[in-house]
Scaffold this motif. Structure first.
Motif, mmCIF file in Angstrom:
data_model
loop_
_atom_site.group_PDB
_atom_site.id
_atom_site.type_symbol
_atom_site.label_atom_id
_atom_site.label_comp_id
_atom_site.label_asym_id
_atom_site.label_seq_id
_atom_site.Cartn_x
_atom_site.Cartn_y
_atom_site.Cartn_z
ATOM 1 N N THR A 66 9.466 19.425 3.208
ATOM 2 C CA THR A 66 9.109 18.003 3.243
ATOM 3 C C THR A 66 10.116 17.141 3.998
ATOM 4 O OG1 THR A 66 10.283 17.486 1.193
ATOM 5 C CG2 THR A 66 7.967 18.195 1.004
ATOM 6 N N GLY A 67 11.355 17.617 4.123
ATOM 7 C CA GLY A 67 12.419 16.810 4.716
ATOM 8 C C GLY A 67 13.088 15.888 3.710
ATOM 9 N N CYS A 68 12.565 15.875 2.491
ATOM 10 C CA CYS A 68 13.120 15.008 1.451
ATOM 11 C C CYS A 68 14.490 15.519 0.987
ATOM 12 C CB CYS A 68 12.177 14.923 0.257
ATOM 13 S SG CYS A 68 10.632 14.073 0.650
ATOM 14 N N ILE A 69 15.279 14.581 0.493
ATOM 15 C CA ILE A 69 16.614 14.902 -0.004
ATOM 16 C C ILE A 69 16.722 14.380 -1.433
ATOM 17 C CG2 ILE A 69 19.077 14.476 0.289
ATOM 18 C CD1 ILE A 69 18.468 14.182 3.331
ATOM 19 N N LEU A 70 17.077 15.270 -2.325
ATOM 20 C CA LEU A 70 17.285 14.877 -3.717
ATOM 21 C C LEU A 70 18.532 14.006 -3.782
ATOM 22 C CD1 LEU A 70 16.432 15.215 -6.680
ATOM 23 C CD2 LEU A 70 17.944 17.205 -6.772
ATOM 24 N N PHE A 71 18.394 12.829 -4.323
ATOM 25 C CA PHE A 71 19.517 11.903 -4.446
ATOM 26 C C PHE A 71 19.620 11.508 -5.916
ATOM 27 C CE2 PHE A 71 21.476 7.592 -3.594
ATOM 28 C CZ PHE A 71 22.693 8.097 -3.164
ATOM 29 N N ASP A 72 20.042 12.463 -6.710
ATOM 30 C CA ASP A 72 20.128 12.331 -8.157
ATOM 31 C C ASP A 72 21.221 11.334 -8.554
ATOM 32 O OD1 ASP A 72 20.377 12.733 -10.909
ATOM 33 O OD2 ASP A 72 19.900 14.856 -10.745
ATOM 34 N N GLU A 73 20.974 10.603 -9.619
ATOM 35 C CA GLU A 73 21.924 9.602 -10.103
ATOM 36 C C GLU A 73 23.314 10.192 -10.368
ATOM 37 O OE1 GLU A 73 18.827 9.928 -11.177
ATOM 38 O OE2 GLU A 73 17.872 7.976 -11.321
ATOM 39 N N ASN A 112 12.193 14.583 9.096
ATOM 40 C CA ASN A 112 13.352 15.408 8.756
ATOM 41 C C ASN A 112 12.958 16.838 8.342
ATOM 42 O OD1 ASN A 112 16.211 15.331 8.477
ATOM 43 N ND2 ASN A 112 16.011 15.175 6.269
ATOM 44 N N ALA A 113 11.667 17.107 8.263
ATOM 45 C CA ALA A 113 11.196 18.416 7.782
ATOM 46 C C ALA A 113 11.486 19.534 8.771
ATOM 47 C CB ALA A 113 9.700 18.352 7.503
ATOM 48 N N HIS A 114 11.760 20.698 8.225
ATOM 49 C CA HIS A 114 11.926 21.953 8.979
ATOM 50 C C HIS A 114 13.148 21.980 9.898
ATOM 51 C CE1 HIS A 114 8.116 23.022 7.278
ATOM 52 N NE2 HIS A 114 7.577 21.933 7.795
ATOM 53 N N TYR A 115 14.184 21.245 9.531
ATOM 54 C CA TYR A 115 15.437 21.310 10.281
ATOM 55 C C TYR A 115 16.369 22.388 9.740
ATOM 56 C CZ TYR A 115 14.823 17.418 13.442
ATOM 57 O OH TYR A 115 14.377 16.608 14.471
ATOM 58 N N ASN A 116 15.990 22.998 8.631
ATOM 59 C CA ASN A 116 16.803 24.055 8.016
ATOM 60 C C ASN A 116 18.236 23.606 7.754
ATOM 61 O OD1 ASN A 116 14.654 25.954 7.994
ATOM 62 N ND2 ASN A 116 14.975 26.263 10.183
ATOM 63 N N LEU A 117 18.381 22.438 7.192
ATOM 64 C CA LEU A 117 19.705 21.940 6.834
ATOM 65 C C LEU A 117 20.228 22.747 5.660
ATOM 66 C CD1 LEU A 117 18.989 18.120 7.126
ATOM 67 C CD2 LEU A 117 19.973 19.643 8.858
ATOM 68 N N ASP A 118 21.476 23.030 5.689
ATOM 69 C CA ASP A 118 22.050 23.959 4.722
ATOM 70 C C ASP A 118 22.759 23.242 3.578
ATOM 71 O OD1 ASP A 118 22.722 26.374 3.589
ATOM 72 O OD2 ASP A 118 24.518 26.626 4.829
ATOM 73 N N PHE A 119 21.997 22.584 2.732
ATOM 74 C CA PHE A 119 22.541 22.057 1.487
ATOM 75 C C PHE A 119 21.445 22.024 0.434
ATOM 76 C CE2 PHE A 119 21.513 18.352 4.058
ATOM 77 C CZ PHE A 119 20.890 17.475 3.188
ATOM 78 N N PRO A 120 21.806 22.242 -0.815
ATOM 79 C CA PRO A 120 20.801 22.468 -1.867
ATOM 80 C C PRO A 120 19.880 21.276 -2.158
ATOM 81 C CG PRO A 120 23.011 22.414 -2.809
ATOM 82 C CD PRO A 120 23.168 22.373 -1.314
ATOM 83 N N GLU A 121 20.289 20.058 -1.835
ATOM 84 C CA GLU A 121 19.466 18.886 -2.142
ATOM 85 C C GLU A 121 18.334 18.679 -1.133
ATOM 86 O OE1 GLU A 121 22.806 18.743 -1.707
ATOM 87 O OE2 GLU A 121 23.531 18.471 -3.761
ATOM 88 N N TYR A 122 18.365 19.428 -0.044
ATOM 89 C CA TYR A 122 17.397 19.271 1.042
ATOM 90 C C TYR A 122 16.178 20.167 0.834
ATOM 91 C CZ TYR A 122 15.440 19.787 5.765
ATOM 92 O OH TYR A 122 14.608 19.834 6.842
ATOM 93 N N ASN A 123 14.983 19.592 1.014
ATOM 94 C CA ASN A 123 13.738 20.357 0.940
ATOM 95 C C ASN A 123 13.240 20.591 2.365
ATOM 96 O OD1 ASN A 123 10.834 20.870 0.924
ATOM 97 N ND2 ASN A 123 10.942 20.459 -1.263
ATOM 98 N N ASN A 124 13.326 21.817 2.823
ATOM 99 C CA ASN A 124 12.963 22.157 4.196
ATOM 100 C C ASN A 124 11.508 21.843 4.519
ATOM 101 O OD1 ASN A 124 13.780 23.381 6.765
ATOM 102 N ND2 ASN A 124 12.297 24.953 6.225
#
Length: 124
Positions: free
Chosen positions: A42-49, A28-40
């Protein structure tokens, strides 16, 4: 043989774990997704409780518009997740499957895809 398991709200820690696992999310890395939880990088997505409740109400028990579940192997371990949803902006049905990195190459992706297609066909 995999099983489809719809998680309870309290079980979303597995989703958090795989969304933040660099090896699992590297695709999922380097897709330049436009939302704050996304890390360009690593591709990781913050999924906070703090987001679990709203995410859960959107994805769980909203068939046939949306379906989400974990995949559980014969040993009782979660190995990934599957989902299905109607994208109203493009009027298309979309599916997703994510297998945790340590379980890749064992046939779970294909088996999970077959289960997801079977589930989607029942919702049609």
């Amino acid at each position: 043989m995999l099983k489809i398991i719809q998680p309870r709200l309290s079980e979303l820690s597995y989703r958090k774990k795989i969304m933040q696992d660099i090896e699992t999310m590297s695709y999922n890395a380097h897709y330049n997704l436009d939302f704050p939880e996304y890390n360009n990088d690593t591709g990781c997505i913050l999924f906070d409780e703090s987001s679990w409740k709203s995410w859960y109400s959107k994805w769980i028990n909203n068939e046939p518009t949306r379906f989400y579940a974990y995949l559980q192997n014969e040993d009782g371990n979660y190995v990934g997740e599957i989902n299905y949803h109607l994208d109203s902006s493009s009027n298309t049905h979309q599916i997703g499957i994510l297998i945790e990195a340590k379980y890749r190459g064992l046939g779970y992706g294909l088996e999970g895809l077959k289960l997801l297609i079977e589930k989607a066909n029942k919702m049609d």
